[in-house]
Scaffold this motif. Structure first.
Motif, short mmCIF file in Angstrom:
data_model
loop_
_atom_site.label_atom_id
_atom_site.label_comp_id
_atom_site.label_asym_id
_atom_site.label_seq_id
_atom_site.Cartn_x
_atom_site.Cartn_y
_atom_site.Cartn_z
N LEU A 160 0.84 -1.20 0.00
CA LEU A 160 0.00 0.00 0.00
C LEU A 160 0.88 1.26 0.00
O LEU A 160 1.92 1.31 0.67
CB LEU A 160 -0.91 0.02 1.22
CG LEU A 160 -2.24 -0.75 1.11
CD1 LEU A 160 -2.94 -0.78 2.46
CD2 LEU A 160 -3.14 -0.10 0.07
N PHE A 161 0.45 2.25 -0.76
CA PHE A 161 1.11 3.55 -0.83
C PHE A 161 2.56 3.44 -1.32
O PHE A 161 3.43 4.20 -0.92
CB PHE A 161 1.08 4.27 0.53
CG PHE A 161 -0.29 4.35 1.12
CD1 PHE A 161 -1.27 5.13 0.53
CD2 PHE A 161 -0.61 3.61 2.25
CE1 PHE A 161 -2.53 5.20 1.09
CE2 PHE A 161 -1.87 3.67 2.80
CZ PHE A 161 -2.85 4.47 2.22
N THR A 162 2.76 2.48 -2.21
CA THR A 162 4.06 2.33 -2.87
C THR A 162 3.90 2.67 -4.34
O THR A 162 2.82 3.03 -4.81
CB THR A 162 4.58 0.89 -2.71
OG1 THR A 162 3.65 -0.02 -3.35
CG2 THR A 162 4.73 0.51 -1.24
N HIS A 163 5.02 2.55 -5.04
CA HIS A 163 5.01 2.85 -6.48
C HIS A 163 4.04 1.91 -7.21
O HIS A 163 3.33 2.33 -8.13
CB HIS A 163 6.42 2.69 -7.05
CG HIS A 163 6.47 2.85 -8.54
ND1 HIS A 163 6.31 4.08 -9.17
CD2 HIS A 163 6.63 1.93 -9.54
CE1 HIS A 163 6.40 3.92 -10.48
NE2 HIS A 163 6.59 2.63 -10.73
N LYS A 164 4.00 0.67 -6.81
CA LYS A 164 3.10 -0.29 -7.45
C LYS A 164 1.64 0.07 -7.19
O LYS A 164 0.78 -0.06 -8.07
CB LYS A 164 3.41 -1.69 -6.92
CG LYS A 164 2.76 -2.80 -7.73
CD LYS A 164 3.25 -4.16 -7.27
CE LYS A 164 2.65 -5.27 -8.14
NZ LYS A 164 3.11 -6.61 -7.70
N HIS A 165 1.35 0.53 -5.95
CA HIS A 165 0.01 0.98 -5.62
C HIS A 165 -0.38 2.19 -6.47
O HIS A 165 -1.49 2.26 -7.02
CB HIS A 165 -0.06 1.32 -4.12
CG HIS A 165 -1.40 1.81 -3.69
ND1 HIS A 165 -1.57 2.60 -2.56
CD2 HIS A 165 -2.64 1.67 -4.23
CE1 HIS A 165 -2.85 2.89 -2.43
NE2 HIS A 165 -3.52 2.35 -3.42
N LEU A 166 0.54 3.13 -6.60
CA LEU A 166 0.28 4.32 -7.41
C LEU A 166 0.05 3.96 -8.87
O LEU A 166 -0.84 4.51 -9.53
CB LEU A 166 1.45 5.30 -7.29
CG LEU A 166 1.35 6.59 -8.12
CD1 LEU A 166 0.13 7.39 -7.71
CD2 LEU A 166 2.62 7.41 -7.97
N GLN A 167 0.84 3.00 -9.37
CA GLN A 167 0.67 2.57 -10.76
C GLN A 167 -0.70 1.92 -10.97
O GLN A 167 -1.35 2.13 -11.99
CB GLN A 167 1.79 1.60 -11.12
CG GLN A 167 1.82 1.22 -12.61
CD GLN A 167 3.01 0.35 -12.93
OE1 GLN A 167 3.69 -0.18 -12.05
NE2 GLN A 167 3.26 0.17 -14.22
N MET A 168 -1.15 1.16 -9.99
CA MET A 168 -2.47 0.53 -10.08
C MET A 168 -3.58 1.59 -10.05
O MET A 168 -4.56 1.50 -10.81
CB MET A 168 -2.65 -0.45 -8.92
CG MET A 168 -3.93 -1.28 -8.99
SD MET A 168 -3.91 -2.44 -10.38
CE MET A 168 -2.62 -3.57 -9.84
N VAL A 169 -3.43 2.58 -9.19
CA VAL A 169 -4.42 3.66 -9.13
C VAL A 169 -4.48 4.40 -10.46
O VAL A 169 -5.57 4.73 -10.96
CB VAL A 169 -4.08 4.63 -7.97
CG1 VAL A 169 -4.97 5.88 -8.05
CG2 VAL A 169 -4.25 3.94 -6.63
N MET A 170 -3.32 4.67 -11.04
CA MET A 170 -3.26 5.36 -12.33
C MET A 170 -3.94 4.53 -13.43
O MET A 170 -4.70 5.07 -14.25
CB MET A 170 -1.82 5.66 -12.72
CG MET A 170 -1.15 6.72 -11.85
SD MET A 170 0.61 6.92 -12.23
CE MET A 170 0.52 7.33 -13.97
N ALA A 171 -3.69 3.23 -13.46
CA ALA A 171 -4.28 2.38 -14.49
C ALA A 171 -5.81 2.37 -14.38
O ALA A 171 -6.52 2.48 -15.39
CB ALA A 171 -3.73 0.95 -14.36
N PHE A 172 -6.32 2.23 -13.14
CA PHE A 172 -7.77 2.25 -12.96
C PHE A 172 -8.36 3.63 -13.30
O PHE A 172 -9.42 3.72 -13.94
CB PHE A 172 -8.11 1.88 -11.51
CG PHE A 172 -8.22 0.40 -11.28
CD1 PHE A 172 -7.09 -0.41 -11.37
CD2 PHE A 172 -9.42 -0.19 -10.97
CE1 PHE A 172 -7.18 -1.77 -11.17
CE2 PHE A 172 -9.52 -1.56 -10.76
CZ PHE A 172 -8.40 -2.35 -10.86
N ALA A 173 -7.68 4.69 -12.87
CA ALA A 173 -8.18 6.04 -13.15
C ALA A 173 -8.17 6.33 -14.64
O ALA A 173 -9.13 6.89 -15.18
CB ALA A 173 -7.34 7.07 -12.40
#
Length: 541
Positions: A160-173
């Motif tokens: 959570l709240f890592t680069h991978k989490h951010l990348q997942m948020v970006m993909a969904f957004a």
């Protein structure tokens, strides 16, 4: 009244139910399209339900927003049942938070702009920012919830709240944003198309379909040869297509071009063997779409302004034509008034010369006879007094005749008339020096022009004597380029030409201007503390 209210409630419940059921079915079935694409690593994923959600809140009346929320909750509930039971909190977040977030963003937009639109740059940017904000906030909440409850196999709670989490948020957004870009602009295009042609009540000309047909043919050609064309060239062709459509048709062309571009890119990604990341394709599509929509709105806005400007120019041209016609009528009327005025003056002058002149001549003859017939000194003194009175009446009548119609102008010409004693006597009596400069021969001028020049000079001398307190007056006349120019200048005290009261009180200035305009000439007045100058240009007839 109560019966009408009950009927209204029944219709409201019917529409409410139909909207909830229809939206739920649409949301449920469109959810599987991006799900099927998601199994391919290099596809450009999109999430169509996000587009339906935003469009529904923007277009539906507020009293039906609850139907949209219920319909989406029902669809998500059916999907979660098919996929298996999930945590209660996670299910609550998944079924309510996205709708509430999109509702809030749509409410903020509608509070400022009333209706969704891509016709202006400001409203387009505001709409796109609203969609991005809703998609980003929804994606962040859902991804964090799913990771926290262990619903994603590709990322753990520790990430959570890592680069991978951010990348997942970006993909969904980005998926939500692309879904909105596919659905919302298309709905705006269809509604604008229907409203426009219903309002105009016109049939669509076949020429309107030619550019669209050309775009479809290019798209088909690209699709048929897509396997043999590298993905980078496909993207370049799509960009060219979007730019051409946007430039030609404004935001309408941008919407159609973006729809075609998304289809082509996704289809290419499905059959291509090249390895391209999901986010890379998403960023490409969003960047091109945002740029083209804003550019299309700007072009449309400029086109509308150009049309308004053309309409205003047309109205101004019409008003100008009316003004020109009125000016021509006034000019002809002024010329006719001056002509009648001069004819009346000439007639009165002739009658004075013939009638009063004959009477005075007879009276002078009778006085001479009376003087010779009597030797009485009293009679002689009376006769001499009567003769003096006759001479004064004769001179006064002669001056009056000259004022009404200068015989010198007919007998001697304009140049000598401007030097005549009768004209310059007024200046000499006021101790004003007078200079006349004539640079060309004035013999070829029309009678109307000669009379106008003489009258203007005559009236200006009257004004100078009455108001200017001048010591010198200069009159210059020249002929140049089929125009005769007249300049009258004094070294008097001057006055403020901008004060309307001054001009209206001096009737002579108005008379001079009317005489110039009656002959299609130009009248200019300049005045300062160093003196006053009148410049007049008249066409040579």
């Amino acid at each position: 009244m109560r019966l009408t209210k009950n009927n209204n409630n029944k219709w409201y419940l019917l529409f409410f139910s139909l909207l909830a059921i229809g939206y739920s079915m649409l949301w449920y079935h469109s959810w599987y399209l991006p799900l099927n694409f998601a199994v391919i690593d290099n596809t450009a994923s999109w999430f169509l339900p996000a587009g339906y959600r935003m469009a529904a809140f923007l277009f539906a009346p507020r009293k039906y927003w609850m139907a949209i929320i219920i319909g989406e909750w029902t669809a998500i509930r059916l999907i979660t049942i098919e996929r298996g039971e999930i945590d209660l909190v996670s299910e609550l977040i998944a079924t309510t938070i996205p709708a509430i977030v999109y509702l809030g963003c749509a409410h903020l937009y509608l509070r400022n702009y009333k209706t969704p639109s891509l016709k202006t740059t400001e409203r387009s940017i505001a709409l796109l920012v609203t969609c991005v904000a809703a998609a980003t906030l929804t994606s962040a909440i859902l991804n964090t919830s799913m990771i926290y409850h262990g619903e994603l196999s590709t990322i753990t709670e520790n990430e959570l709240f890592t680069h991978k989490h951010l990348q997942m948020v970006m993909a969904f957004a980005f998926g939500d944003v692309i879904g909105v870009l596919l659905i919302l602009p298309s709905i705006l295009l269809v509604t604008d198309f229907v409203e426009t042609y219903q309002h105009r009540q016109t049939q669509i000309a076949y020429t309107h379909f030619l550019p669209l047909l050309w775009i479809i043919m290019v798209t088909i050609a690209i699709t048929l040869a897509i396997q043999s064309i590298p993905l980078i060239y496909i993207k370049l062709l799509c960009v060219t297509l979007v730019i051409a459509g946007t430039h030609k048709f404004g935001w309408h062309g941008a919407v159609i071009s973006i729809l075609i571009m998304c289809i082509v890119i996704v289809y290419t990604s499905l059959i291509s063997t090249e390895s391209v990341s999901v986010i890379e394709n998403q960023v490409y599509l969003i960047t091109i779409a945002f740029t083209s929509l804003i550019l299309g709105a700007s072009i449309t806005e400029q086109s509308v302004l150009n049309q308004k400007l053309k309409q205003q120019n047309t109205q101004l041209n019409q008003l100008n034509q009316v003004h020109q016609k009125d000016a021509l009528k006034n000019q002809l009327l002024a010329a006719r008034v001056v002509e009648i005025q001069e004819l009346e003056r000439k007639k009165i002058a002739t009658e004075l010369h013939d009638d009063i002149g004959q009477v005075l001549t007879a009276l002078r003859t009778e006085v001479s006879i009376l003087k010779r017939a009597s030797s009485d000194q009293n009679v002689h003194r009376c006769a001499e007094y009567l003769r003096t009175l006759c001479d004064k009446i004769y001179n006064a009548t002669r001056n009056l005749i000259t004022l009404l119609h200068p015989r010198e102008l007919d007998d001697l010409g304009l140049e000598k008339a401007l030097k005549s004693k009768l004209l310059t006597q007024l200046l000499r009596n006021a101790n004003i020096n007078y200079q006349l400069h004539i640079k060309h021969a004035l013999s070829n001028l029309s009678d109307d022009t000669k009379i106008a020049i003489y009258r203007i000079v005559q009236e200006s001398f009257n004004n100078i004597v009455k108001h200017a307190s001048a010591r010198n007056v200069t009159v210059e006349i020249a002929i140049e380029n089929d125009l005769i120019s007249l300049s009258i200048q004094d070294d008097g005290v001057g006055f403020d030409v901008n004060k309307a009261s001054i001009k209206h009180n001096q009737f002579g200035l108005i008379t001079m201007e009317e005489r110039a305009l009656a002959l299609k000439g130009n009248f200019q007045l300049h005045s300062s503390s160093e003196g006053t100058q009148i410049e007049i240009k008249l066409p040579i007839k």
